[in-house]
Design an enzyme around this catalytic site. Structure first.
Site, PDB file in Angstrom:
ATOM      1  N   ASP A  86       7.630 -29.212  12.770  1.00  7.74           N
ATOM      2  CA  ASP A  86       6.413 -28.483  12.422  1.00  7.74           C
ATOM      3  C   ASP A  86       5.541 -29.362  11.535  1.00  7.74           C
ATOM      4  OD1 ASP A  86       8.556 -28.057  10.445  1.00  7.74           O
ATOM      5  OD2 ASP A  86       7.079 -26.841   9.372  1.00  7.74           O
ATOM      6  N   GLU A 149       9.743 -26.196   8.133  1.00  6.98           N
ATOM      7  CA  GLU A 149       9.945 -26.892   6.863  1.00  6.98           C
ATOM      8  C   GLU A 149       8.723 -26.822   5.969  1.00  6.98           C
ATOM      9  OE1 GLU A 149      10.154 -30.417   4.104  1.00  6.98           O
ATOM     10  OE2 GLU A 149       8.621 -29.834   5.548  1.00  6.98           O
TER      11      GLU A 149
END
Length: 442
Positions: A86, A149
């Protein structure tokens, strides 16, 4: 054939696979779809890495479409290499399209090039290099892929609910030589009544906001244009007033130019608003020095604050702050005083997230083994081992550190416009990771 030779032999293929991943927009999008709970782009990125791992002949596992791993070797012990696919939003004006994976002048430009898609592919190719050499790990090596994250860590939490915790490992999501300590990370919301001002800046705790928009009730066009010139800032003044700053990672707010703070400094000269005044009078420096709440530790250095976002609308406001704090910081005393200050402005503070500091002894075998691999390829024995304000997946492990891919002296570009990674660096980092894994997995 030596590890670095194998990595260079695979370089063209590695860069093409890196570009393929970087071309997927994997910014978080919350959905109700169990097939892609964090958005199609994040799911596609997870599938992309798992498919590459399977193609290379490794075992792969998808965990509830929010995490997964690529596994190599056999044994009781597990070595974890924790990465994430991400990215933070690609805001601002980019030299190249932020999801293009453009190669130019020895660099790959893209959101996620350094944080953390580029290093994810590099870690995968580190395992491939060892496999190509015929190395058979005596431990299970798992490249663990997270998907949330940059926000809430839900992916990695789900992963460890279903899969074993590695015995030790590292995350290639920071700097070389080795990062053995990470500051605590705390996100705070400040809420309360506001004026009728419209204000919008930022949307993530971990990014310095590079744009702030405001629409006051009175005409301040002349004053605003004068302020832009006085402060040396770029901006616009039409229906809304806009200030452009410079984005940066919240671990070191001084690397950016906080557009939110700059806008509050201007507005506080011309109107009354509790949030604007609080920021302009208390939070214009990243160390809390202005309100005498600064703190520093000899090993982990300064307490820092990123004034991350501010939304004022319909007479209500919400201000987001992101603190990076060292060990030995007295949280209780800080909040007693900080809360008293915010109350003077009619505002209330609330801790929304807290991750304590993470630390592995510098003399631990894991740290020493990783450091030897770094020194082997760089000859650099002088750069000290580090502690940082960033928070990596290393802290998700019971024993983990951050390890690369950024080399000493290189520009910090994570979360910034025109994020990139040096191709020469990522090739060398791949070899360093491969050598480290080989030593750890014997």
């Amino acid at each position: 054939m030596e590890i670095l030779e194998i990595v260079k032999k695979n370089k063209k293929e590695m860069l093409e696979d890196m570009q393929g991943l970087l071309r997927i927009d994997s910014t978080l999008v919350e959905t109700d779809d169990p097939e892609a709970p964090f958005g199609r782009g994040i799911r596609e990125s997870l599938d992309y890495v798992l498919a590459l791992g399977e193609k290379m002949g490794f075992r792969v596992k998808n965990v509830n479409n929010v995490a997964g791993h690529v596994e190599y070797g056999n044994g009781e012990e597990i070595i974890g290499i924790l990465c994430h696919v991400d990215v933070v939003p690609a805001q601002g004006n980019w030299k190249y399209p932020p999801f293009s994976g453009t190669i130019s002048e020895g660099r790959i430009y893209s959101r996620g090039a350094s944080d953390d898609k580029g290093p994810t592919i590099a870690a995968l190719y580190a395992l491939k290099a060892l496999k190509d050499l015929g190395f058979e790990p005596q431990k299970r090596v798992r490249l663990i892929i997270g998907t949330d994250e940059e926000s809430h860590w839900r992916g990695i939490k789900t992963y460890f609910q279903e899969c074993e915790m590695p015995d030790f490992g590292f995350s290639p999501d920071a700097d070389f030589p080795v990062i053995y300590g990470e500051k605590g990370i705390m996100s705070i919301d400040v809420t309360g009544p506001a004026s009728e001002l419209f204000f919008h800046a930022g949307d993530r705790y971990n990014v310095v906001p590079d744009e702030a928009r405001a629409k006051p009730a009175k005409d301040l066009k002349a004053e605003f244009l004068a302020y832009l010139e006085e402060a040396g800032l770029k901006g616009e003044c039409g229906e809304e007033m806009i200030i452009y700053g410079k984005a940066a990672h919240a671990m070191e707010p001084e690397n950016g130019v906080n557009a939110l703070v700059k806008m509050c400094e201007f507005l506080n000269r011309h109107l009354e608003d509790s949030f604007v005044a609080f920021v302009a009078e208390c939070l214009t420096d990243s160390r809390f020095r202005k309100i005498k709440l600064d703190f520093s530790d000899p090993e982990m250095k300064d307490l820092t604050v990123n004034v991350a976002f501010l939304e004022i609308k319909d007479g209500k406001g919400r201000l987001g702050l992101n603190l990076r704090y060292p060990i030995n910081w007295d949280k209780e005393s800080f909040f007693k005083e900080f809360g008293a200050i915010s109350e003077k402005y009619g505002l209330e503070t609330n801790v929304v997230q807290n991750q304590p500091p993470h630390y592995v002894d510098k003399n631990d075998l894991l740290v020493k083994t990783l450091h030897r691999a770094y020194v082997h390829y760089t000859g650099d024995e002088k750069t000290p081992l580090l502690t940082i304000g960033g928070g990596t997946y290393a802290r998700a492990l019971k024993k983990g550190v951050a390890f690369g891919p950024t080399f000493p002296g290189r520009e910090e570009v994570a979360h910034q416009v025109d994020e990139y990674i040096e191709i020469e660096d990522i090739v060398l980092a791949t070899a360093i990771m491969a050598r480290a894994v080989r030593e750890l997995a014997r």
